[in-house]
Design an enzyme around this catalytic site. Sequence first.
Site, PDB file in Angstrom:
ATOM      1  N   ASP A  84       6.198  -2.624  -5.169  1.00  0.00           N
ATOM      2  CA  ASP A  84       7.639  -2.506  -4.964  1.00  0.00           C
ATOM      3  C   ASP A  84       8.325  -3.862  -4.888  1.00  0.00           C
ATOM      4  O   ASP A  84       9.551  -3.926  -4.812  1.00  0.00           O
ATOM      5  CB  ASP A  84       7.941  -1.741  -3.671  1.00  0.00           C
ATOM      6  CG  ASP A  84       7.574  -2.558  -2.435  1.00  0.00           C
ATOM      7  OD1 ASP A  84       6.437  -3.071  -2.383  1.00  0.00           O
ATOM      8  OD2 ASP A  84       8.410  -2.688  -1.528  1.00  0.00           O
ATOM      9  N   ASP A 141       0.089  -1.138  -3.356  1.00  0.00           N
ATOM     10  CA  ASP A 141       0.636  -1.910  -2.246  1.00  0.00           C
ATOM     11  C   ASP A 141       0.888  -0.933  -1.109  1.00  0.00           C
ATOM     12  O   ASP A 141       0.980   0.285  -1.334  1.00  0.00           O
ATOM     13  CB  ASP A 141       1.934  -2.589  -2.687  1.00  0.00           C
ATOM     14  CG  ASP A 141       2.584  -3.380  -1.578  1.00  0.00           C
ATOM     15  OD1 ASP A 141       1.863  -4.092  -0.861  1.00  0.00           O
ATOM     16  OD2 ASP A 141       3.811  -3.268  -1.413  1.00  0.00           O
ATOM     17  N   CYS A 142       1.011  -1.427   0.104  1.00  0.00           N
ATOM     18  CA  CYS A 142       1.223  -0.529   1.244  1.00  0.00           C
ATOM     19  C   CYS A 142       2.702  -0.395   1.595  1.00  0.00           C
ATOM     20  O   CYS A 142       3.304   0.654   1.401  1.00  0.00           O
ATOM     21  CB  CYS A 142       0.436  -1.022   2.460  1.00  0.00           C
ATOM     22  SG  CYS A 142       0.590   0.067   3.909  1.00  0.00           S
ATOM     23  N   ASP A 143       3.310  -1.457   2.104  1.00  0.00           N
ATOM     24  CA  ASP A 143       4.693  -1.406   2.578  1.00  0.00           C
ATOM     25  C   ASP A 143       5.659  -1.170   1.423  1.00  0.00           C
ATOM     26  O   ASP A 143       5.714  -1.953   0.477  1.00  0.00           O
ATOM     27  CB  ASP A 143       5.045  -2.707   3.294  1.00  0.00           C
ATOM     28  CG  ASP A 143       4.214  -2.907   4.546  1.00  0.00           C
ATOM     29  OD1 ASP A 143       4.348  -2.098   5.474  1.00  0.00           O
ATOM     30  OD2 ASP A 143       3.409  -3.862   4.595  1.00  0.00           O
TER      31      ASP A 143
END
Length: 235
Positions: A167, A11-13
């Site tokens: 997250d 995932d990025c954020d």
Amino acid sequence: MSSLPALVIFDCDGVLVDSEVIASRIFAECLGEAGIALSVYEAMRFGVGKSAVTLALAVEKEFGRTLPVGFTEGMRARVIDVFSRELKPVDGIGALLSALTLSRCVASNSHIDRVRHALAMTGLLPHLDPHIYTAAMVARGKPAPDLFLHAATQHGVAPAQCLVVEDSLSGVSAALAAEMPVVGFVGGSHCRSGHAEAMLEAGCAQVFVRMEELAEFLGVRLPRYDGSDVVQQGG
């Protein structure tokens, strides 16, 4: 997992870039201008992990309000502007990606422009480009499995041979729906007390607070640390 994955899906954020507090602050400001008052923390709980489509639907369901025309585009532009001044990579992720020999990609609910800008601003783009996939590329974003399955297909890897690093509970749900192993990272500044336990309860095999522990899990040796930040293993 009993062996290393064929593909690591980040995932990025909140995993690659420490962006969730910044994005939630802008989200709260934009909601306030639209007549919906939320604190940054409330906006964070409400919005983290959602795509633009699911976020708009959630606002309508929760507040009985349709977001104004141009809300998403305006908020995205403001987030990108603030990212340019404030965004930082998650501690240790650059070293992990530099040393990682496994295939890797990004799968994010955020808009492709925001993701690429965030990765470029933090120096992470060369480690991941061009393997960046977003919710706009599939019929449904997270928590549906479509985005993770799309990433696996692009790399010719079976879902069971992937490992998702997330997250958010929404991301964990998407990984499990895609029948992919998933681990949690809760070292972002947005993660509050109890989030690690919630991630384990949701189905993460393990949850990490530091990138060094995730690196070791992925077979990457980084500078030594005391190893005290693994939360625990799931059942």
